[in-house]
Design a protein around this motif. Structure first.
Motif, PDB file in Angstrom:
ATOM      1  N   CYS A 101     -17.989   5.421   1.705  1.00 57.19           N
ATOM      2  CA  CYS A 101     -17.118   4.917   2.695  1.00 57.19           C
ATOM      3  C   CYS A 101     -17.815   4.336   3.818  1.00 57.19           C
ATOM      4  O   CYS A 101     -18.546   4.925   4.349  1.00 57.19           O
ATOM      5  CB  CYS A 101     -15.616   5.634   2.991  1.00 57.19           C
ATOM      6  SG  CYS A 101     -14.854   4.553   3.964  1.00 57.19           S
ATOM      7  N   PRO A 144      -5.841  -2.168   3.681  1.00 60.48           N
ATOM      8  CA  PRO A 144      -4.630  -1.824   3.419  1.00 60.48           C
ATOM      9  C   PRO A 144      -3.698  -3.085   3.049  1.00 60.48           C
ATOM     10  O   PRO A 144      -3.625  -4.227   4.107  1.00 60.48           O
ATOM     11  CB  PRO A 144      -4.011  -1.019   4.315  1.00 60.48           C
ATOM     12  CG  PRO A 144      -4.916  -0.923   5.231  1.00 60.48           C
ATOM     13  CD  PRO A 144      -6.121  -1.715   4.871  1.00 60.48           C
ATOM     14  N   VAL A 177     -12.100  -2.313   1.955  1.00 60.22           N
ATOM     15  CA  VAL A 177     -10.872  -2.151   1.192  1.00 60.22           C
ATOM     16  C   VAL A 177      -9.589  -2.169   2.405  1.00 60.22           C
ATOM     17  O   VAL A 177      -9.203  -1.199   2.924  1.00 60.22           O
ATOM     18  CB  VAL A 177     -10.818  -0.823   0.606  1.00 60.22           C
ATOM     19  CG1 VAL A 177      -9.607  -0.638  -0.392  1.00 60.22           C
ATOM     20  CG2 VAL A 177     -12.124  -0.881  -0.585  1.00 60.22           C
ATOM     21  N   CYS A 194     -12.844   5.782   9.079  1.00 58.71           N
ATOM     22  CA  CYS A 194     -11.253   6.112   8.550  1.00 58.71           C
ATOM     23  C   CYS A 194     -10.912   7.244   9.275  1.00 58.71           C
ATOM     24  O   CYS A 194      -9.501   7.484   8.905  1.00 58.71           O
ATOM     25  CB  CYS A 194     -11.187   5.751   7.293  1.00 58.71           C
ATOM     26  SG  CYS A 194     -12.265   7.063   6.263  1.00 58.71           S
ATOM     27  N   HIS A 245     -10.703   0.969   4.742  1.00 60.79           N
ATOM     28  CA  HIS A 245     -11.703   1.730   4.120  1.00 60.79           C
ATOM     29  C   HIS A 245     -12.907   0.859   3.779  1.00 60.79           C
ATOM     30  O   HIS A 245     -12.464  -0.368   3.753  1.00 60.79           O
ATOM     31  CB  HIS A 245     -11.538   2.520   2.911  1.00 60.79           C
ATOM     32  CG  HIS A 245     -10.445   3.836   3.289  1.00 60.79           C
ATOM     33  ND1 HIS A 245     -10.985   4.913   3.651  1.00 60.79           N
ATOM     34  CD2 HIS A 245      -9.187   3.809   2.994  1.00 60.79           C
ATOM     35  CE1 HIS A 245      -9.820   5.881   3.688  1.00 60.79           C
ATOM     36  NE2 HIS A 245      -8.682   5.008   3.319  1.00 60.79           N
ATOM     37  N   SER A 286      -6.369   0.209  -0.948  1.00 65.98           N
ATOM     38  CA  SER A 286      -6.290   1.450  -0.007  1.00 65.98           C
ATOM     39  C   SER A 286      -4.693   2.048   0.125  1.00 65.98           C
ATOM     40  O   SER A 286      -3.749   1.151  -0.115  1.00 65.98           O
ATOM     41  CB  SER A 286      -6.581   1.035   1.353  1.00 65.98           C
ATOM     42  OG  SER A 286      -6.263   1.959   2.284  1.00 65.98           O
ATOM     43  N   ALA A 343      -8.548   4.056  -2.729  1.00 66.37           N
ATOM     44  CA  ALA A 343      -9.190   4.712  -1.677  1.00 66.37           C
ATOM     45  C   ALA A 343      -8.179   5.261  -0.840  1.00 66.37           C
ATOM     46  O   ALA A 343      -7.264   4.580  -0.460  1.00 66.37           O
ATOM     47  CB  ALA A 343     -10.024   3.432  -0.913  1.00 66.37           C
ATOM     48  N   ALA A 344      -8.296   6.513  -0.266  1.00 64.81           N
ATOM     49  CA  ALA A 344      -7.413   7.017   0.446  1.00 64.81           C
ATOM     50  C   ALA A 344      -8.087   8.081   1.159  1.00 64.81           C
ATOM     51  O   ALA A 344      -9.279   8.558   0.614  1.00 64.81           O
ATOM     52  CB  ALA A 344      -6.066   7.793  -0.384  1.00 64.81           C
ATOM     53  N   SER A 395       0.804  -1.053   0.134  1.00 68.09           N
ATOM     54  CA  SER A 395      -0.012  -0.122   0.081  1.00 68.09           C
ATOM     55  C   SER A 395       0.874   1.269  -0.069  1.00 68.09           C
ATOM     56  O   SER A 395       0.481   2.198  -0.417  1.00 68.09           O
ATOM     57  CB  SER A 395      -0.885  -0.057   1.243  1.00 68.09           C
ATOM     58  OG  SER A 395      -2.204  -0.841   0.866  1.00 68.09           O
TER      59      SER A 395
END
Ligand code: CUA
Length: 166
Positions: A139, A119, A117, A143, A104, A99, A75-76, A45
Motif C-alpha cells: 500500500c 473508494p 485505489v 491509510c 489506498h 476499496s 483493499a481494506a 464501496s
C-alpha cells in the motif's frame, strides 16, 4: 530590460535540464508502458460484499474462457484480499481492485502495477510479469495506523506451471 549574460546562461541551463528530465521520464513511460489509469468505473464501496464481482467468494485469480487472466481484489484497512496470489509469468494479468473503506494505493516493485485505489471507483491495471518469483504488493497511500502492515504477496510461476485458481 537588461539581463546579465551569466544569468541568461544559467536560465538556459535550467531549461535544458528541465526538458532533458521531462524527455527521460516520457521515454521511460513509453518504453515501460506506464500510463495514467484510463478507466473510470464507479462502485458503491459500502456494498462491495453484496456486489457480484467483489463479494468474498469471487476474490482471487480468474481465467476467462479465452485464457485471459483477471485478478479481483479488495483493499481494506489493513490488507489486500486475497493476501496471496499465484499468476503466470509472461502473460498479461488484469487487476481489478476496489476499496472497502478509505484511499489506498497499490504498488509492486519491478512491474508497472502502481495505482491509487479510490473508494467509489474500480481501479484496473494490466501488467505482465516477465520474471518468476515472489513480489510484494504494498500500500503506497497513507491509510491509517496499520498502513505499514498493509501488503500482499504475488507469486509469479512459470506459465506451464500455472493452473487456474492456484
Ligand atoms: Cu492502505 Cu496504506
Amino acid at each position: 530590460m537588461h539581463i546579465d549574460p551569466s544569468e541568461k546562461k544559467w536560465a538556459a541551463l535550467t531549461l535544458v535540464i528541465t526538458f532533458t528530465m521531462m524527455g527521460v521520464l516520457a521515454g521511460y513511460a513509453i518504453k515501460d508502458n506506464i500510463n495514467p489509469p484510463s478507466n473510470v468505473e464507479t462502485i458503491d464501496s459500502t456494498r462491495l460484499h453484496l456486489s457480484e464481482e467483489f463479494n468474498e467468494d469471487n476474490l482471487g485469480v480468474h481465467v476467462g474462457p479465452d485464457g485471459s487472466i483477471r485478478v479481483v481484489m479488495v483493499a481494506a484497512r489493513y490488507g489486500f484480499f486475497p493476501q496471496k496470489l499465484v499468476v503466470p509469468a509472461g502473460r498479461p494479468v488484469t487487476f481489478r481492485i476496489a476499496s472497502a473503506d478509505v484511499l489506498h494505493g497499490i504498488h509492486t516493485p519491478k512491474s508497472n502495477l502502481n495505482t491509487m485505489v479510490v473508494p467509489g471507483y474500480v481501479s484496473e491495471v494490466t501488467t505482465t510479469f516477465r520474471h518468476t518469483g515472489r513480489y510484494p504488493m504494498l500500500c503506497n497511500e497513507y491509510c491509517g495506523l496499520g498502513h505499514d502492515f498493509m501488503w500482499s504477496r504475488i507469486e509469479v510461476v512459470p506459465a506451464d506451471k500455472f493452473t487456474a485458481g492456484g
